[in-house]
Design a protein around this motif. Sequence first.
Motif, PDB file in Angstrom:
ATOM      1  N   PRO A  97      -4.581  10.342  -1.033  1.00 19.50           N
ATOM      2  CA  PRO A  97      -3.457  11.073  -0.437  1.00 19.50           C
ATOM      3  C   PRO A  97      -2.229  10.175  -0.264  1.00 19.50           C
ATOM      4  CG  PRO A  97      -4.987  10.370   1.281  1.00 19.50           C
ATOM      5  CD  PRO A  97      -5.542   9.857  -0.016  1.00 19.50           C
ATOM      6  N   ALA A  98      -1.083  10.724  -0.597  1.00 23.56           N
ATOM      7  CA  ALA A  98       0.182  10.004  -0.406  1.00 23.56           C
ATOM      8  C   ALA A  98       1.254  11.002   0.005  1.00 23.56           C
ATOM      9  CB  ALA A  98       0.590   9.290  -1.692  1.00 23.56           C
ATOM     10  N   MET A  99       2.260  10.522   0.711  1.00 24.79           N
ATOM     11  CA  MET A  99       3.385  11.376   1.078  1.00 24.79           C
ATOM     12  C   MET A  99       4.375  11.392  -0.083  1.00 24.79           C
ATOM     13  SD  MET A  99       2.887  12.750   4.029  1.00 24.79           S
ATOM     14  CE  MET A  99       4.473  13.269   4.672  1.00 24.79           C
ATOM     15  N   VAL A 100       4.636  12.569  -0.631  1.00 25.41           N
ATOM     16  CA  VAL A 100       5.587  12.738  -1.720  1.00 25.41           C
ATOM     17  C   VAL A 100       6.576  13.829  -1.316  1.00 25.41           C
ATOM     18  CG1 VAL A 100       5.893  13.317  -4.148  1.00 25.41           C
ATOM     19  CG2 VAL A 100       3.836  12.083  -3.422  1.00 25.41           C
ATOM     20  N   CYS A 128       0.843  -1.198   0.000  1.00 27.31           N
ATOM     21  CA  CYS A 128       0.000   0.000   0.000  1.00 27.31           C
ATOM     22  C   CYS A 128       0.877   1.246   0.000  1.00 27.31           C
ATOM     23  CB  CYS A 128      -0.916   0.003   1.224  1.00 27.31           C
ATOM     24  SG  CYS A 128      -2.044   1.397   1.286  1.00 27.31           S
ATOM     25  N   SER A 129       0.528   2.208  -0.847  1.00 30.91           N
ATOM     26  CA  SER A 129       1.355   3.412  -0.975  1.00 30.91           C
ATOM     27  C   SER A 129       0.586   4.697  -0.696  1.00 30.91           C
ATOM     28  CB  SER A 129       1.933   3.482  -2.397  1.00 30.91           C
ATOM     29  OG  SER A 129       0.885   3.513  -3.360  1.00 30.91           O
ATOM     30  N   VAL A 130      -0.648   4.578  -0.179  1.00 33.89           N
ATOM     31  CA  VAL A 130      -1.458   5.770   0.091  1.00 33.89           C
ATOM     32  C   VAL A 130      -1.890   5.779   1.555  1.00 33.89           C
ATOM     33  CG1 VAL A 130      -2.267   6.004  -2.284  1.00 33.89           C
ATOM     34  CG2 VAL A 130      -3.585   4.626  -0.657  1.00 33.89           C
ATOM     35  N   LEU A 131      -2.452   6.926   1.990  1.00 32.52           N
ATOM     36  CA  LEU A 131      -2.740   7.130   3.408  1.00 32.52           C
ATOM     37  C   LEU A 131      -4.227   7.056   3.750  1.00 32.52           C
ATOM     38  CD1 LEU A 131      -0.287  10.075   4.183  1.00 32.52           C
ATOM     39  CD2 LEU A 131      -0.086   7.688   4.913  1.00 32.52           C
ATOM     40  N   LEU A 178      -5.494  -1.339 -16.130  1.00 34.91           N
ATOM     41  CA  LEU A 178      -5.563  -2.772 -15.825  1.00 34.91           C
ATOM     42  C   LEU A 178      -5.700  -3.022 -14.330  1.00 34.91           C
ATOM     43  CD1 LEU A 178      -2.966  -4.381 -18.276  1.00 34.91           C
ATOM     44  CD2 LEU A 178      -5.462  -4.416 -18.414  1.00 34.91           C
ATOM     45  N   LEU A 179      -5.236  -2.081 -13.502  1.00 31.45           N
ATOM     46  CA  LEU A 179      -5.398  -2.167 -12.045  1.00 31.45           C
ATOM     47  C   LEU A 179      -5.005  -3.525 -11.490  1.00 31.45           C
ATOM     48  CD1 LEU A 179      -8.521  -0.193 -12.415  1.00 31.45           C
ATOM     49  CD2 LEU A 179      -7.369   0.098 -10.245  1.00 31.45           C
ATOM     50  N   ASN A 180      -3.812  -3.990 -11.832  1.00 32.87           N
ATOM     51  CA  ASN A 180      -3.427  -5.315 -11.390  1.00 32.87           C
ATOM     52  C   ASN A 180      -2.095  -5.273 -10.659  1.00 32.87           C
ATOM     53  OD1 ASN A 180      -2.504  -8.206 -11.496  1.00 32.87           O
ATOM     54  ND2 ASN A 180      -4.530  -8.377 -12.421  1.00 32.87           N
ATOM     55  N   VAL A 181      -2.126  -5.652  -9.375  1.00 28.18           N
ATOM     56  CA  VAL A 181      -0.912  -5.653  -8.561  1.00 28.18           C
ATOM     57  C   VAL A 181       0.063  -6.702  -9.057  1.00 28.18           C
ATOM     58  CG1 VAL A 181      -0.012  -6.004  -6.235  1.00 28.18           C
ATOM     59  CG2 VAL A 181      -2.127  -4.730  -6.565  1.00 28.18           C
ATOM     60  N   THR A 182      -0.461  -7.874  -9.489  1.00 23.22           N
ATOM     61  CA  THR A 182       0.387  -8.952  -9.984  1.00 23.22           C
ATOM     62  C   THR A 182       1.179  -8.510 -11.198  1.00 23.22           C
ATOM     63  OG1 THR A 182      -1.269 -10.522  -9.237  1.00 23.22           O
ATOM     64  CG2 THR A 182       0.393 -11.365 -10.728  1.00 23.22           C
ATOM     65  N   ALA A 183       0.576  -7.660 -12.024  1.00 18.31           N
ATOM     66  CA  ALA A 183       1.245  -7.207 -13.244  1.00 18.31           C
ATOM     67  C   ALA A 183       2.361  -6.204 -12.963  1.00 18.31           C
ATOM     68  CB  ALA A 183       0.220  -6.576 -14.189  1.00 18.31           C
ATOM     69  N   GLY A 184       2.518  -5.811 -11.703  1.00 12.58           N
ATOM     70  CA  GLY A 184       3.631  -4.945 -11.347  1.00 12.58           C
ATOM     71  C   GLY A 184       3.255  -3.502 -11.107  1.00 12.58           C
ATOM     72  N   GLY A 185       1.986  -3.182 -11.126  1.00 10.96           N
ATOM     73  CA  GLY A 185       1.555  -1.809 -10.877  1.00 10.96           C
ATOM     74  C   GLY A 185       0.464  -1.787  -9.836  1.00 10.96           C
ATOM     75  N   GLY A 186       0.164  -0.601  -9.357  1.00  7.72           N
ATOM     76  CA  GLY A 186      -0.969  -0.467  -8.458  1.00  7.72           C
ATOM     77  C   GLY A 186      -0.645  -0.759  -7.016  1.00  7.72           C
ATOM     78  N   SER A 187      -1.682  -0.662  -6.206  1.00 13.75           N
ATOM     79  CA  SER A 187      -1.547  -0.748  -4.760  1.00 13.75           C
ATOM     80  C   SER A 187      -2.858  -1.292  -4.194  1.00 13.75           C
ATOM     81  CB  SER A 187      -1.272   0.653  -4.208  1.00 13.75           C
ATOM     82  OG  SER A 187      -1.206   0.671  -2.804  1.00 13.75           O
ATOM     83  N   ASN A 188      -2.755  -2.048  -3.123  1.00 12.71           N
ATOM     84  CA  ASN A 188      -3.947  -2.495  -2.405  1.00 12.71           C
ATOM     85  C   ASN A 188      -4.281  -1.498  -1.298  1.00 12.71           C
ATOM     86  OD1 ASN A 188      -3.731  -4.775  -3.962  1.00 12.71           O
ATOM     87  ND2 ASN A 188      -3.911  -6.205  -2.250  1.00 12.71           N
ATOM     88  N   VAL A 189      -5.575  -1.282  -1.077  1.00 13.08           N
ATOM     89  CA  VAL A 189      -6.011  -0.521   0.092  1.00 13.08           C
ATOM     90  C   VAL A 189      -7.131  -1.298   0.774  1.00 13.08           C
ATOM     91  CG1 VAL A 189      -5.357   1.747  -0.799  1.00 13.08           C
ATOM     92  CG2 VAL A 189      -7.633   0.866  -1.272  1.00 13.08           C
ATOM     93  N   PRO A 190      -7.234  -1.218   2.101  1.00 11.50           N
ATOM     94  CA  PRO A 190      -8.328  -1.915   2.781  1.00 11.50           C
ATOM     95  C   PRO A 190      -9.652  -1.199   2.533  1.00 11.50           C
ATOM     96  CG  PRO A 190      -7.118  -0.580   4.356  1.00 11.50           C
ATOM     97  CD  PRO A 190      -6.373  -0.479   3.049  1.00 11.50           C
ATOM     98  N   THR A 191     -10.732  -1.952   2.639  1.00 15.66           N
ATOM     99  CA  THR A 191     -12.070  -1.406   2.418  1.00 15.66           C
ATOM    100  C   THR A 191     -12.792  -1.259   3.748  1.00 15.66           C
ATOM    101  OG1 THR A 191     -12.109  -2.525   0.275  1.00 15.66           O
ATOM    102  CG2 THR A 191     -14.207  -1.696   1.119  1.00 15.66           C
TER     103      THR A 191
END
Length: 454
Positions: free
Chosen positions: A397-400, A47-50, A435-448
């Motif tokens: 939101p993310a820290m940059v 996860c890369s967001v807040l 594509l929104l696919n973590v397996t493909a090497g992009g994206g991030s999971n967030v809890p719901t």
Amino acid sequence: MSPTAVPHFDTYHNLLLADAALAEDSADVLEQQLRQDGLFFGDRALCSVLRPRFLTLDEYRLISRACCLVGSAFDKVRVAAMADAGLRSQFGLTSWEEQLIHADPGFPVASPTSRLDAFFAAGEDGLKFTEYNAETPAGAAYNDALSSAFLALPVMQAFNRSHIALPIPAGAGVVDSLLQAYHAWRGRREKPSVVILDWREVPTYSEFVLFEREFHARGIDAFIGDPRDAEYANGRLTVAGRPVTMIYKRVLIDELVTREGLDSPVVRAVRDGAVCMVNPFRCKLLHKKASLAVLSDERQSGLFTAEEQMAVRRHVPWTRVVEERHTEHTSGAVDLVPFVAANRERLVLKPNDEYGGKGIVLGWTVDDATWEAAIRTALAEPYIVQERVEVPSEPWPAMVDGAVHIGDRMLDTAPFLSNGSTVAGCLTRIATDPLLNVTAGGGSNVPTFLVEAR
């Protein structure tokens, strides 16, 4: 983006923007939690967001109801296909898959644990299921661990003063479904000896550790094992020398058979009924992407109740197996292949049995020549064509560089199903790539989380 969620995440974002120390502390706590629980996909933080994903209770009810009806329709198609070779041929099974799906797993449900992957845009018909992961749905334990991590964030504590925000557990539903299948297979209630089975080098190994803890918390003997370490002799399966009565199968059936063969210890033990495996071989039928084509094809509509038909029309985008035929589209009767060729901007081509976004061609992202080449490929090997759906986005939101940055990212909605019909938690993936696919090497999971103003 769901309009009901807007005021909730605006409040959350304003807390971060108004207090730099709160934002920095929250980012530090999240990083610490991710490292503590090993929440990484390979070597990349999960996860890369807040902010978590927020759903209202009404939205979650809508998702649950749609899943119940579409899940029921899927099972009716499966049952009909198991009894009808002609219908079954529409799924594009290989010869060895045709053999394996007829092995009796010892329990009635083809996919005790599954996941419907969707995009949830605004509007009554905005929820669209684009894939059905009926074989090895990942992410439930990650969701729960991320939920715990976000509950510890200082910004979440501040947000809770004005809102009720509750996590939606998913991992317990997976484990409960596994145990229900095992008890049916065994014929009595007793604790199994569980192996969580996959190749030791896969990037999802960290989730296996989380599930191992979940089993241990219930007093169940469980360990992580590799199919290459399995032995089968005298009606008994062992993995790395340890006896096994239940396999929580995370290894893909294709990979298991391709690497180890139909005569491998695991395959033989399952086919002999010497061990309970969840999900079983017969899950492969609905896991094929063609299952959405079979479900939404006018030839199968008579299998469903009026309510199920309505749910399929509302929530499953028009999907067909790519082949020379005439069929019905929402615009009327069409000659399928010329229709696909002429409507690149509104269609997606997907291989029937790949994962991680492999082989998917988004028509609106390629030129005519690339699209024509993709159609030739799709006619030569099993592919589906699917209507383009709206991919929603939200600000995250993310820290940059030490400061809060809020930027739009696309998101999906992937509810977990227990026994094919009951929603138990929801995976959310966000990305800048459609594509929104973590397996493909992009994206991030967030809890719901479920959210409501106090």
